[in-house]
Design an enzyme around this catalytic site. Structure first.
Site, PDB file in Angstrom:
ATOM      1  N   GLY A  13       7.271 -36.107 -21.483  1.00 16.60           N
ATOM      2  CA  GLY A  13       7.553 -37.339 -22.220  1.00 16.60           C
ATOM      3  C   GLY A  13       6.625 -38.455 -21.833  1.00 16.60           C
ATOM      4  N   SER A  16       4.693 -42.325 -24.104  1.00 18.71           N
ATOM      5  CA  SER A  16       5.132 -43.700 -24.325  1.00 18.71           C
ATOM      6  C   SER A  16       6.180 -44.097 -23.292  1.00 18.71           C
ATOM      7  CB  SER A  16       5.721 -43.856 -25.737  1.00 18.71           C
ATOM      8  OG  SER A  16       6.881 -43.046 -25.881  1.00 18.71           O
ATOM      9  N   GLY A  17       6.501 -45.395 -23.266  1.00 20.44           N
ATOM     10  CA  GLY A  17       7.617 -45.896 -22.475  1.00 20.44           C
ATOM     11  C   GLY A  17       7.542 -45.576 -20.994  1.00 20.44           C
ATOM     12  N   ASP A  54       6.646 -28.813 -26.276  1.00 22.91           N
ATOM     13  CA  ASP A  54       7.985 -29.016 -26.808  1.00 22.91           C
ATOM     14  C   ASP A  54       8.952 -28.430 -25.784  1.00 22.91           C
ATOM     15  OD1 ASP A  54      10.414 -28.992 -28.092  1.00 22.91           O
ATOM     16  OD2 ASP A  54       9.696 -27.975 -29.906  1.00 22.91           O
ATOM     17  N   TYR A 146      25.135 -38.802 -25.228  1.00 18.38           N
ATOM     18  CA  TYR A 146      23.975 -39.083 -24.377  1.00 18.38           C
ATOM     19  C   TYR A 146      24.401 -39.185 -22.916  1.00 18.38           C
ATOM     20  CZ  TYR A 146      20.054 -41.577 -22.270  1.00 18.38           C
ATOM     21  OH  TYR A 146      19.018 -41.944 -21.447  1.00 18.38           O
ATOM     22  N   ALA A 148      26.920 -37.802 -21.563  1.00 17.11           N
ATOM     23  CA  ALA A 148      27.280 -36.459 -21.105  1.00 17.11           C
ATOM     24  C   ALA A 148      26.047 -35.687 -20.648  1.00 17.11           C
ATOM     25  CB  ALA A 148      27.997 -35.696 -22.220  1.00 17.11           C
ATOM     26  N   LYS A 150      23.364 -37.004 -19.344  1.00 19.83           N
ATOM     27  CA  LYS A 150      22.915 -37.582 -18.075  1.00 19.83           C
ATOM     28  C   LYS A 150      23.877 -37.240 -16.932  1.00 19.83           C
ATOM     29  CE  LYS A 150      19.130 -39.197 -19.657  1.00 19.83           C
ATOM     30  NZ  LYS A 150      17.855 -38.521 -19.277  1.00 19.83           N
ATOM     31  N   THR A 181      11.566 -50.464 -23.825  1.00 16.78           N
ATOM     32  CA  THR A 181      10.748 -49.428 -24.453  1.00 16.78           C
ATOM     33  C   THR A 181      11.169 -49.322 -25.912  1.00 16.78           C
ATOM     34  OG1 THR A 181      12.296 -47.606 -24.025  1.00 16.78           O
ATOM     35  CG2 THR A 181      10.746 -48.166 -22.255  1.00 16.78           C
TER      36      THR A 181
END
Length: 271
Positions: A13, A16-17, A54, A146, A148, A150, A181
């Protein structure tokens, strides 16, 4: 002044960010950095080799790790950062949508980790930093799925660390709070919305947007990652930024009823 060579780092990932800031910070700190993304940025990053991957595809992950090892010969540091968010009531997402979220945020972490572990084991050393969130520690209304993912990463990472420690490999967590971000702009919407949740979903969207505007810069999270990556005796968790540190402290020491009341107020929910 001699250049510090810390080893080879792989960041998922990274286009970006937080991922981009982390890859840049690691390169500046002396790592040879490989960044992975589904669509690697064409402009690239100084000191970072970008590769396609991916994390939901076993073959793609295998190709990524093979290419890194083919070029650099080893992997000393893995940063599992790739992930997506989803804003909506828990029952507003189909099981298929929930599975897609878990495939990226949880099983994607496991795929890349499993691909890297044999290399680290042969080396007799390695560090894996998994990007969690304060939502891996606390409830998150309209972010239940989301959160869950983490929470799952938290349990997976701490357990895995105990399994691997004798092999010279450590697994640690970095827990950001709101970060400035494009994450909020790229949130997935539920695929079967219900009118009953419209007001709550819209209210939380406003709360999140305001929080993002005053949130930490990605570089703050990158600093926490670098600390987690280089600590001689790493902790299990590294809150990233002032708010994350406060949330971590409050979750541990504030009475449950008081924390519950505060959380509802912060999220604009009725008492």
């Amino acid at each position: 002044m001699s250049t510090i060579h810390r080893g080879v780092a792989l960041v998922t990932g990274a286009s970006s960010g937080i991922g981009r800031a982390t890859a840049t910070a690691l390169a500046k700190a002396g790592y040879r950095v490989f960044g992975a993304s589904r669509r690697p940025s064409l402009d690239g990053l100084a000191g970072v080799t970008m590769l396609p991957c991916d994390v939901t595809d076993d073959a793609s992950v295998s190709r990524l790790v093979a290419e890194v090892v083919g070029e650099a010969g080893r992997v000393d540091l893995l940063i599992n950062n790739a992930g997506i968010g989803l804003l909506g009531g828990a029952e507003e997402s189909s099981i298929a949508q929930a599975q897609r979220l878990f495939d990226i945020n949880v099983f994607g972490v496991m795929r890349v980790t499993n691909a890297v572990l044999p290399i680290m084991r042969r080396q007799g050393s390695g560090r894996i930093v998994n990007m969690s969130s304060v939502l891996g520690l606390i409830p998150a209304p309209f972010n239940a799925l989301y959160a869950a993912t983490k929470h799952a990463i938290e349990g997976y990472s701490e357990s895995l660390d105990h399994e691997l420690r004798a092999q010279g490999i450590r697994v640690v967590l970095v827990e950001p709070a709101y970060t400035r971000t494009s994450f909020e702009d790229n949130l997935v919407k539920p695929d079967q919305t219900l009118d009953i949740y419209d007001a709550g979903r819209a209210s939380l969207s406003v709360v999140m947007r305001k929080a993002m505007e005053t949130g930490d810069m990605p570089e703050i999270v990158a600093e926490a990652v670098l600390k987690a990556a280089t600590a001689v005796r790493p902790r299990h968790r590294y809150p990233a930024g002032k708010m994350a540190g406060q949330v971590s402290f409050l979750r541990r020491f504030v009475p449950e009823s008081a924390f519950d009341k505060s959380l509802r107020k912060q999220n604009g929910l009725p008492a």
